[in-house]
Write an enzyme that holds these catalytic residues in place. Structure first.
Site, short mmCIF file in Angstrom:
data_model
loop_
_atom_site.label_atom_id
_atom_site.label_comp_id
_atom_site.label_asym_id
_atom_site.label_seq_id
_atom_site.Cartn_x
_atom_site.Cartn_y
_atom_site.Cartn_z
N ALA A 48 38.64 22.56 30.35
CA ALA A 48 39.21 23.12 29.12
C ALA A 48 39.32 24.64 29.22
O ALA A 48 40.32 25.23 28.78
CB ALA A 48 38.35 22.73 27.92
N ALA A 79 42.09 25.53 31.70
CA ALA A 79 43.41 25.20 31.18
C ALA A 79 44.02 26.35 30.38
O ALA A 79 45.24 26.42 30.21
CB ALA A 79 43.33 23.95 30.29
N HIS A 80 43.17 27.27 29.90
CA HIS A 80 43.68 28.41 29.14
C HIS A 80 43.99 29.61 30.05
O HIS A 80 44.62 30.57 29.60
CB HIS A 80 42.66 28.83 28.08
CG HIS A 80 42.56 27.86 26.94
ND1 HIS A 80 41.67 26.80 26.94
CD2 HIS A 80 43.24 27.77 25.78
CE1 HIS A 80 41.81 26.12 25.82
NE2 HIS A 80 42.76 26.68 25.10
N GLY A 81 43.55 29.56 31.29
CA GLY A 81 43.87 30.65 32.19
C GLY A 81 42.80 30.85 33.25
O GLY A 81 41.64 30.47 33.06
#
Length: 460
Positions: free
Chosen positions: A319, A322-324
């Protein structure tokens, strides 16, 4: 991207009215054709090249779905087809998520420059990738049949009503609705109210409290007092909730206007009694996807305790990434994962014995600490900001600037805090449901005023 967001003038006064007018005129399956075409226009408005990526991924998954369905009795071949499809899907997503960071880093350390500019992550790519993976995995499981009509699969993946911010609708939830759905005046009216409510959350609340957050973030670490740091963190906590839940409400509203029932995403998460409960109530469709396709296949709650810990940490690391590809997101993911593991192993006993309000305070404080790493530029910035919140390196407990920010934003903060309570929305609906035609007219006026205020803010 002028028409690419629901809160733009072009979308509200040109794109949406024209689409709905044509949609209600179209017979039967032609509605799907129209929705697909306008979804591609919506998607391509500011990023024409990104449409080719979307179309390529849809056609690839369409072909993989047919192949897997054709060899389903041969589990080895079907599994190989599934793995190939998943690797390609995640590889393409990873390229857009991390490509610029990876190649930028290589150019800093290699003697030879790599001529790579990269691409920004196309709007909604994470969401439509997860949805295509939902489709292909469920075909492999035999839960759904392979889609024979590529246009229907394309509509499922690219439908503009859920493109900017979700929800993540599983293919098994949408399959029947793609073939047939009901549209009624009552459902359309309900959809309009959902949309206006979501637009108000985004424009009147999230955007305005975002100004407070931006002002605090513009300060150097040594300029922030403890009060300013907590105000900035609270502003972000409100901003991200009202922004994401606003887009979800707008998506649900557009879905109802076009006959679709989409899954909800938020269930008053800031009233949770633990961080575990918070994340079950936050972006529920995304959390449900991870539980269905990652956590349960790894053994879920039935696995040995050590494996459960591994699974929780793995999901939260995913998670974060997945944002960077940045240290702050890694720290945020691991922090949330470790906290959930602690609650699962021993903290739940203490939380169970606590009065409910103490559990809620604990949950809010722990979540806000996590938000610090989510919004900070890098892990170091996150630790510096967190230090300010607890007096380390801060410009005192409360300074003049912090008091000014508190006083000038106090009314908005109180309104937004009250808006987190289910009593507000449910109580309002209960009153209106019992009020007959007179209150129905009042309801229309209230929503009309809300929409008018949103337009004023958007234009100005």
């Amino acid at each position: 991207m002028v028409a690419g967001l629901f809160d733009s003038v072009v979308f509200l006064f040109t794109f949406l009215p024209v689409v709905l007018f044509l949609y209600y005129l179209m017979p039967g399956q032609l509605k799907n054709v129209l929705l697909l075409l306008v979804s591609l226009v919506f998607y391509a408005w500011g990023e024409p090249a990104a449409v080719f990526v979307l179309a390529g991924m849809i056609l690839f998954n369409y072909a993989c779905g047919l192949h897997i369905a054709g060899v389903l009795k041969n589990r080895r071949r079907a599994r190989a087809g599934l793995m190939f499809c998943v690797i390609v899907d995640l590889g393409v997503l990873g390229f857009f998520l991390f490509g610029r960071t990876v190649f930028g880093g290589l150019n800093m350390i290699l003697p030879v420059h790599i001529p790579f500019q990269g691409f920004a992550l196309p709007m909604g790519m994470s969401f439509y990738t997860l949805q295509l993976l939902s489709y292909i995995i469920d075909v492999y499981r035999g839960k759904v049949k392979a889609q024979k009509n590529p246009a229907d699969l394309a509509l499922y993946a690219a439908m503009f009503i859920k493109m900017p911010g979700g929800p993540v609708a599983l293919y098994s939830e949408m399959e029947k609705q793609l073939r047939a759905r009901q549209i009624s005046p009552g459902k359309v009216g309900e959809g309009v109210m959902y949309f206006v409510r979501g637009l108000s959350k985004k424009v009147l609340f999230a955007d305005n409290i975002g100004l407070l957050f931006a002002e605090v973030m513009a300060m150097d670490a040594g300029q922030r007092s403890v009060l300013s740091a907590w105000l900035g963190c609270a502003a972000f906590a409100f901003k991200i909730y009202y922004n994401l839940s606003g887009y979800t409400d707008m998506a649900l509203g557009l879905g109802k206007m076009t006959g679709f029932e989409l899954p909800g995403n938020f269930d008053y998460p800031y009233l949770a009694g633990s961080t575990t409960e918070f994340w079950y109530k936050w972006h529920m469709s995304l959390g449900g996807w991870f539980r269905e396709y990652v956590y349960h296949p790894l053994g879920g709650g039935d696995a040995e305790e050590l494996k459960q810990v591994r699974n929780i940490l793995l999901i939260w690391l995913m998670a974060g990434l997945a944002h960077g590809l940045s240290g702050n997101y890694v720290v945020w993911g691991l922090y949330c994962g470790i906290l959930m593991v602690a609650e699962k192993l021993f903290l739940w006993r203490m939380l169970d014995r606590m009065p409910g309000f103490l559990g809620r305070i604990y949950s809010i404080v722990m979540v806000m600490i996590g938000w610090v790493f989510f919004f900070s530029p890098g892990a170091g910035g996150g630790f510096a900001y967190l230090g300010n919140m607890f007096g380390i390196g801060a410009a005192g407990l409360a300074d003049d600037r912090g008091m000014y920010l508190l006083v000038t934003n106090l009314g908005l903060l109180i309104i937004m805090a009250v808006g987190l309570l289910p009593l507000v929305h449910k109580g309002y609906e209960s009153i209106m449901d019992r009020g007959g035609r007179g209150l129905a007219l009042v309801n229309c006026v209230i929503y009309g005023v809300m929409f008018g205020l949103c337009v004023v803010y958007i234009v100005c």
